[in-house]
Design a protein around this motif. Structure first.
Motif, short mmCIF file in Angstrom:
data_model
loop_
_atom_site.label_atom_id
_atom_site.label_comp_id
_atom_site.label_asym_id
_atom_site.label_seq_id
_atom_site.Cartn_x
_atom_site.Cartn_y
_atom_site.Cartn_z
N LEU A 167 -20.30 -10.50 -2.14
CA LEU A 167 -21.49 -9.75 -1.90
C LEU A 167 -20.85 -10.11 -0.40
N VAL A 168 -20.13 -10.90 0.51
CA VAL A 168 -20.08 -10.86 1.78
C VAL A 168 -19.28 -9.71 2.09
N ARG A 169 -18.30 -8.86 1.30
CA ARG A 169 -17.61 -7.91 1.54
C ARG A 169 -18.89 -6.32 2.14
N ARG A 170 -19.83 -7.12 0.77
CA ARG A 170 -21.12 -5.87 1.52
C ARG A 170 -21.93 -5.88 1.93
N HIS A 171 -22.08 -7.48 3.21
CA HIS A 171 -23.99 -7.60 2.75
C HIS A 171 -23.31 -8.30 4.62
N GLY A 172 -21.91 -8.48 5.00
CA GLY A 172 -21.22 -9.21 6.05
C GLY A 172 -22.14 -8.25 7.56
N SER A 173 -21.63 -7.38 7.22
CA SER A 173 -21.72 -6.49 9.09
C SER A 173 -23.31 -6.39 9.12
N ALA A 174 -23.82 -6.41 7.83
CA ALA A 174 -25.61 -5.99 8.45
C ALA A 174 -25.78 -7.48 8.82
N VAL A 175 -25.29 -8.31 8.75
CA VAL A 175 -26.25 -9.83 8.69
C VAL A 175 -25.58 -9.96 10.41
N ARG A 176 -24.08 -9.41 10.70
CA ARG A 176 -23.81 -10.09 11.76
C ARG A 176 -24.31 -8.57 13.26
N ALA A 177 -24.84 -7.51 12.20
CA ALA A 177 -25.66 -6.79 13.19
C ALA A 177 -27.03 -7.38 13.67
N LEU A 178 -27.86 -7.84 12.78
CA LEU A 178 -28.96 -8.55 12.94
C LEU A 178 -29.06 -9.13 13.80
N LEU A 179 -28.17 -10.19 13.71
CA LEU A 179 -27.50 -11.52 14.78
C LEU A 179 -27.95 -11.17 16.04
N ARG A 180 -26.79 -10.10 16.13
CA ARG A 180 -26.48 -9.80 17.73
C ARG A 180 -28.24 -8.91 17.93
N ARG A 181 -28.55 -8.18 17.14
CA ARG A 181 -29.68 -7.84 17.75
C ARG A 181 -30.76 -8.69 18.66
N MET A 182 -30.40 -10.08 17.45
CA MET A 182 -31.24 -11.08 18.30
C MET A 182 -31.55 -11.51 19.20
N GLY A 183 -29.85 -11.31 19.20
CA GLY A 183 -29.73 -11.91 20.84
C GLY A 183 -28.27 -12.23 20.68
N ALA A 184 -27.36 -12.91 19.76
CA ALA A 184 -26.30 -13.22 19.45
C ALA A 184 -25.36 -12.61 19.99
N GLN A 185 -24.21 -12.97 20.82
CA GLN A 185 -23.56 -12.97 21.24
C GLN A 185 -22.32 -12.47 20.23
N ALA A 215 -18.91 -13.56 18.70
CA ALA A 215 -19.00 -14.14 18.41
C ALA A 215 -19.74 -15.98 17.26
N LEU A 216 -20.79 -16.16 18.22
CA LEU A 216 -21.69 -16.60 17.95
C LEU A 216 -22.93 -15.25 16.37
N ALA A 217 -22.88 -14.56 17.17
CA ALA A 217 -23.28 -13.78 15.74
C ALA A 217 -22.61 -14.04 14.52
N ASP A 218 -20.35 -13.86 14.08
CA ASP A 218 -20.05 -14.73 13.39
C ASP A 218 -20.00 -15.91 12.53
N ASP A 219 -20.17 -17.03 13.73
CA ASP A 219 -20.11 -18.04 12.80
C ASP A 219 -21.28 -17.96 12.27
N VAL A 220 -22.74 -18.01 12.71
CA VAL A 220 -23.94 -18.18 11.95
C VAL A 220 -23.76 -17.12 10.76
N ALA A 221 -22.92 -16.07 10.96
CA ALA A 221 -23.19 -15.31 10.19
C ALA A 221 -21.79 -16.03 8.57
N GLN A 222 -21.72 -16.54 9.05
CA GLN A 222 -20.76 -17.31 8.07
C GLN A 222 -21.38 -18.47 7.71
N ASP A 223 -21.67 -19.56 8.18
CA ASP A 223 -22.97 -20.39 8.04
C ASP A 223 -24.11 -19.99 6.93
N ALA A 224 -23.63 -18.77 7.30
CA ALA A 224 -25.36 -18.40 6.48
C ALA A 224 -24.68 -17.96 5.35
N PHE A 225 -23.63 -17.62 5.30
CA PHE A 225 -22.73 -16.85 4.05
C PHE A 225 -22.85 -18.18 2.84
#
Length: 188
Positions: free
Chosen positions: A32-50, A52-62
Motif C-alpha cells: 500500500l505504501v509503494r502504491r500510494h506513497g508518491s501521491a501522498v508526498r505530492a499532495l503535501l508538496r502542493r499544500m506547501g511542504a518542502q 523533506a517535510l513532505a517525506d517526513d509527514v508522509a512517513q508519519d501518515a503511513f
C-alpha cells in the motif's frame, strides 16, 4: 505469492491489503505504501511542504495509517483515506510551528512555468496565497469537504468556500493554454 489469496501482492485490491495489514500484515501494508506513497508526498508538496517535510509527514501518515488500518472500511479509496491523514498531520505540524498565517496577500505575480504545451500545476499552485493553496489542495487533493477544511484550518465555512473558489478561478486563468495568463512572458 501469499498463502491467503493465491494472488501476488501487486494483483490484490487495496481493501484486501488493508484488511490483512490490520491483522499485522507488514508486507501487505508495504505494498500500500509503494502504491500510494508518491501521491501522498505530492499532495503535501502542493499544500506547501518542502520535499523533506513532505517525506517526513508522509512517513508519519503511513505509520498512523498502519496503526489505524482496522478503521479503513473501503467506503472510499485507501489513497484518499491516507491523504486525509497526511493533510491533517501537515496542518497540525504547520500550526504547531506557528508558520501558518490565516491570511496572506492575494496578489501574486509568480509566473507559470511551461514545458512545451504542458503547464506545471505545482508551479501554478505556488502562485496562490498560502491559504488558497491549502484550501484547494485539501478539497481537491485530499478529498476533504468544505466543513472539514473549515474545522481543520479554524476558519469560517464561507471563508473556506471563498478561498477554494478564488483559488480555482486563479488556477483556471493561469492554466489556460492560450489565455493571457497561460503563457510565460519572455523578457528580452
Amino acid at each position: 505469492m501469499t498463502q491467503s489469496s493465491g494472488l501476488a501482492l501487486v494483483d490484490r485490491h487495496d481493501v484486501e491489503l488493508a484488511a490483512q495489514a490490520a491483522a499485522g500484515g507488514r508486507r501487505e501494508f508495504g505494498e500500500l505504501v509503494r502504491r500510494h506513497g508518491s501521491a501522498v508526498r505530492a499532495l503535501l508538496r502542493r499544500m506547501g511542504a518542502q520535499a523533506a517535510l513532505a517525506d517526513d509527514v508522509a512517513q508519519d501518515a503511513f505509520i498512523q495509517a498502519f496503526e489505524r488500518c482496522a478503521e479503513f472500511r473501503g467506503e472510499g479509496t485507501f489513497a484518499a483515506w491516507v491523504k486525509r491523514i497526511a493533510a491533517r498531520l501537515y496542518l497540525k505540524r504547520v500550526a504547531k510551528e506557528a508558520r501558518y498565517v490565516a491570511e496572506l496577500d492575494d496578489d501574486s505575480t509568480a509566473p507559470v512555468v511551461e514545458h512545451g504545451d504542458r503547464v506545471d500545476l505545482d508551479e501554478a499552485l505556488k502562485s496562490l496565497s498560502e491559504v488558497e493553496r491549502l484550501c484547494v489542495s485539501l478539497c481537491h487533493g485530499a478529498g476533504m469537504a468544505h466543513p472539514e477544511i473549515a474545522t481543520a484550518l479554524n476558519l469560517p465555512l464561507g471563508t473556506v468556500k471563498s478561498h477554494v473558489k478564488r483559488g480555482l478561478d486563479k488556477l483556471r486563468a493561469r492554466l489556460q493554454p492560450h489565455g493571457p495568463l497561460g503563457r510565460t512572458q519572455h523578457v528580452g
